[in-house]
Design an enzyme around this catalytic site. Sequence first.
Site, PDB file in Angstrom:
ATOM      1  N   ASP A  66      44.062  68.063  76.627  1.00 34.42           N
ATOM      2  CA  ASP A  66      43.799  69.043  75.555  1.00 34.42           C
ATOM      3  C   ASP A  66      42.303  69.286  75.377  1.00 34.42           C
ATOM      4  O   ASP A  66      41.812  69.427  74.242  1.00 34.42           O
ATOM      5  CB  ASP A  66      44.411  68.488  74.262  1.00 34.42           C
ATOM      6  CG  ASP A  66      44.337  69.461  73.103  1.00 34.42           C
ATOM      7  OD1 ASP A  66      44.130  68.994  71.972  1.00 34.42           O
ATOM      8  OD2 ASP A  66      44.462  70.679  73.345  1.00 34.42           O
ATOM      9  N   GLU A 126      43.660  57.629  66.910  1.00 37.76           N
ATOM     10  CA  GLU A 126      43.622  59.063  66.651  1.00 37.76           C
ATOM     11  C   GLU A 126      44.543  59.395  65.487  1.00 37.76           C
ATOM     12  O   GLU A 126      45.658  58.882  65.435  1.00 37.76           O
ATOM     13  CB  GLU A 126      44.090  59.888  67.854  1.00 37.76           C
ATOM     14  CG  GLU A 126      43.123  60.024  69.003  1.00 37.76           C
ATOM     15  CD  GLU A 126      43.652  60.970  70.088  1.00 37.76           C
ATOM     16  OE1 GLU A 126      43.337  60.735  71.259  1.00 37.76           O
ATOM     17  OE2 GLU A 126      44.422  61.906  69.743  1.00 37.76           O
ATOM     18  N   TYR A 173      50.310  61.448  64.656  1.00 37.21           N
ATOM     19  CA  TYR A 173      50.127  62.760  64.014  1.00 37.21           C
ATOM     20  C   TYR A 173      51.290  63.103  63.083  1.00 37.21           C
ATOM     21  O   TYR A 173      51.696  64.269  62.985  1.00 37.21           O
ATOM     22  CB  TYR A 173      49.930  63.822  65.102  1.00 37.21           C
ATOM     23  CG  TYR A 173      48.594  63.682  65.799  1.00 37.21           C
ATOM     24  CD1 TYR A 173      48.458  62.935  66.972  1.00 37.21           C
ATOM     25  CD2 TYR A 173      47.454  64.246  65.245  1.00 37.21           C
ATOM     26  CE1 TYR A 173      47.230  62.768  67.595  1.00 37.21           C
ATOM     27  CE2 TYR A 173      46.209  64.103  65.851  1.00 37.21           C
ATOM     28  CZ  TYR A 173      46.106  63.359  67.017  1.00 37.21           C
ATOM     29  OH  TYR A 173      44.879  63.195  67.626  1.00 37.21           O
ATOM     30  N   GLU A 182      47.157  57.945  76.303  1.00 37.88           N
ATOM     31  CA  GLU A 182      48.480  58.563  76.149  1.00 37.88           C
ATOM     32  C   GLU A 182      49.267  58.748  77.447  1.00 37.88           C
ATOM     33  O   GLU A 182      49.688  59.878  77.804  1.00 37.88           O
ATOM     34  CB  GLU A 182      48.345  59.904  75.431  1.00 37.88           C
ATOM     35  CG  GLU A 182      47.820  59.753  74.019  1.00 37.88           C
ATOM     36  CD  GLU A 182      47.991  61.006  73.176  1.00 37.88           C
ATOM     37  OE1 GLU A 182      47.962  60.878  71.935  1.00 37.88           O
ATOM     38  OE2 GLU A 182      48.196  62.098  73.751  1.00 37.88           O
TER      39      GLU A 182
HETATM   40  C1  GCU Z   1      46.330  63.737  71.498  1.00 39.17           C
HETATM   41  C2  GCU Z   1      45.270  63.612  72.540  1.00 39.17           C
HETATM   42  C3  GCU Z   1      44.070  64.438  72.247  1.00 39.17           C
HETATM   43  C4  GCU Z   1      44.478  65.760  71.625  1.00 39.17           C
HETATM   44  C5  GCU Z   1      45.158  65.439  70.311  1.00 39.17           C
HETATM   45  C6  GCU Z   1      45.588  66.695  69.592  1.00 39.17           C
HETATM   46  O1  GCU Z   1      46.596  62.646  70.853  1.00 39.17           O
HETATM   47  O2  GCU Z   1      44.869  62.306  72.857  1.00 39.17           O
HETATM   48  O3  GCU Z   1      43.372  64.637  73.447  1.00 39.17           O
HETATM   49  O4  GCU Z   1      43.390  66.597  71.445  1.00 39.17           O
HETATM   50  O5  GCU Z   1      46.312  64.700  70.558  1.00 39.17           O
HETATM   51  O6  GCU Z   1      46.669  67.169  69.937  1.00 39.17           O
HETATM   52  O7  GCU Z   1      44.851  67.162  68.745  1.00 39.17           O
END
Ligand code: GCU
Length: 610
Positions: free
Chosen positions: A168, A504, A468, A408
Site C-alpha cells: 500500500d 499499526e 484496524y 503482514e
Molecule cells: C496495513 C499495511 C500498511 C497499510 C495499512 C493501511 O496494515 O501494513 O502498509 O498502509 O494497512 O491499510 O492503511
Amino acid sequence: MLKPQQTISRLRLSCDGLWNIKIDRENVGDVNGWSAGFAPDADVAVPGSWNEQLAEIGVMNYIGVAWYQTRVFVPTAFEGKRIVLRIGSADFSARVWINGKFLGSHEFGFLPFEFEVTNHVAVGKSALVVVRVSNELTDDTVPQGVTAEHYIAENRVRDETFPPARFDFFPYGGIHRSVELYATPKEYIDDIDVQTNILSASDGLVRAKIQLTCLDGATVGFRLEGDEQNWTQEANVENGVAEASIAVNPCQFWSCEHPQLYLLTIQLRRDGELIDEYQLNVGIREVKVEGAKLLLNGKPVFLKGFGKHEDFPVLGKALSLPLLVKDFGLLRWINANSFRTSHYPYAEEVLDYADRKGILIIDEVADISRDFRYTSPKSLENHKAYLRELIARDKNHPCVIAWSLSNEPNYLAEQEYHDGRGDAYWKELAQHARALDETRPITIPNLQRATINDPAFNYCDFISINRYYGWYENPGQMDVAGKRLSEELDAIYEKYQKPILVSEFGADTVAGLHSTTDQLFTEEYQVKFLETYCAVIASKPYTIGEHVWNFADFRTPQHHRRVVMNLKGVFTRTREPKRAAFFLKEHWAKSPVKSSVNGEATMLAGAFEK
Ligand code: GCU
C-alpha cells in the site's frame, strides 16, 4: 560494507546531481549497447524517483527499466588508491557499468551496493557511469511482485491497483540515495562489528571485531573517546581480523533520555606507520525481551511512535536532509520515542540521526504481504540474503533495537500459509536472523486475517499486530472496536505469553473535515480511534508499545479506496498536524502509566530527552 568516510586515509566524491535518463519500455537497451552511453530522454535528479519528477514525460505510473548515465571526474588525489563506486539504493534492482565495463548487479531495493573500479578508471580523467534501474518485481523478489494477471487469476479484480503492487505504498522507481566514488588505501579496514554490554550500573563493555584486507605483520589501534575520557588498545592482525574488548568505567549508557555516543577510531598500522583510519559512533546499550517486558539497559521501555514511510511530493522516495530534520523535529514535538522503518530499510542518514537523537528503531526488511502460493525456495533464499545485507549495514547502530523480518504475511489469507509452509519459512528465517545477530529481538507484524494461529508468532521475541477495528472492520463503531482489540490482545497473550506491540492502528483522515458525530474521515474520528486504542493498550500489563499508522499521509498505488494517498497520517504529506497530532502530543507527554503484571502502576522509561 562500511559507509564511505573522509578520513586522513580516505576520500569520497559525490556523484549526486542531474543525470541523464532514458526510459526503456521495450527493454532494448542491452542489445542497443546503452551500457556504453545513450542519447537521453531527459535530465533526472539523483537522488530522486523518476515518477513525479518526470510525470510530464509519461512515467508517473511507470513500472519497467530506465537507464541512468553521468560522467564523474576521477581526481588525481585518488592516485594509487583503491577506488570504489557506491550506490546508496536503486529501487528495486540495478546493473552497473563504468566506461562500458560491466561491474555487476544488485537485486535488493533500499540497500547500498558497491563495486571496486580501480582498474576501470584513470585518475585525472572523467569516467562514464551507466546504471540500468528496474522497479519490476516478481514472485521471488523481495518484496514480492504482483501483476494484473494475478488479480484476474485469483478472481479479485477489484483489488487491482495501478501500478500493480502487493503493498500500500507507491512503487517509486529510481536511484533514491547518494552515489559516491570513494578511495581507500590498497590495504584497508573492510568491516567493523561492534557489540556492547552493560556489566553494572556504571560499567560498560565495547567489543570490536575488525575485518581487514591487508598483508601480514599489521596491527590495529583502537581508541574510544567520549564524555571527556578515552581508552586505547592495540591488537595484531591475524588472518585478516583484529579484535579488542574495552571496559568503560564510568560508562554513560545510550538511551532515549541520554543518547550518549562514544567515538571509536580504528587505525590500521604497520611498523607504527598509519595506513588506514575509520571512525564509528558507538552507543553502549543492551536490548532484550524479558517476560512481558521490553528492556532497554535493563529498564522496561514503552514504544511511543509510528509506522513511517520515505515519501514526499516530487521527491518520491529520495533521501532529503531537510525532511529528515523536519521529521525528527516533529517526533520530538509529539513526544514520540520510536518508529518502525515500514516497510523497508530507510537511508543510513536516518539511522545516524536516530543514534544522535535517541530515537528507537525497529528496522524492517522490505517483505510485505507475502503470498505463500507464490513463495518458493528461491524466495526464502532471497529473503535470507536481504536480511544478511540489512544486518550487515545496520548492526552497529545503537538506535536499532529490533529486526522486523516482514510485514503482514498471508495478506490474502491463503491456506497454503497454514499448512506448515509458513511455519517452516519463519523457522528458518528466524534462525538465520539470530545467527546473524543474537543481540536484538525479532518480530513480524501480523494482520488480523492471518489469525491468532499465525505461525510467525512462534518465532518472534515480541509480537507485533496491525489492527484496524473501527476502520476496515466495524467502521464508525469504536466501542465495538475497542472491545475486539482488548479481547484479542488477551487471547494472543494467553496463547504466546510474549509482550505485544500494537505496530499499526489508524484511520484515514481528510485534514479539515469535521463532524459532531462519529464520522469516518473526520479529524474527530481519528482522535477517537487513537484514544480508544491507546486506552486499551495502556490497560494491558503485557503491551510494550503503540505505533500509530501513520506518521504522515503518503502516496499509494491508484485504487478506488485511496484518494491518491493513504490519509492515515497524523501529519499531512507536507507535515501539517491534524487534530490527532495534538492528542498524541499530550498523551505521550504523560509517559504511559501502565498497570504492571502485578497491577502496580509503573512509570516507564523512553521519555524523550528534554
Ligand atoms: C496495513 C499495511 C500498511 C497499510 C495499512 C493501511 O496494515 O501494513 O502498509 O498502509 O494497512 O491499510 O492503511
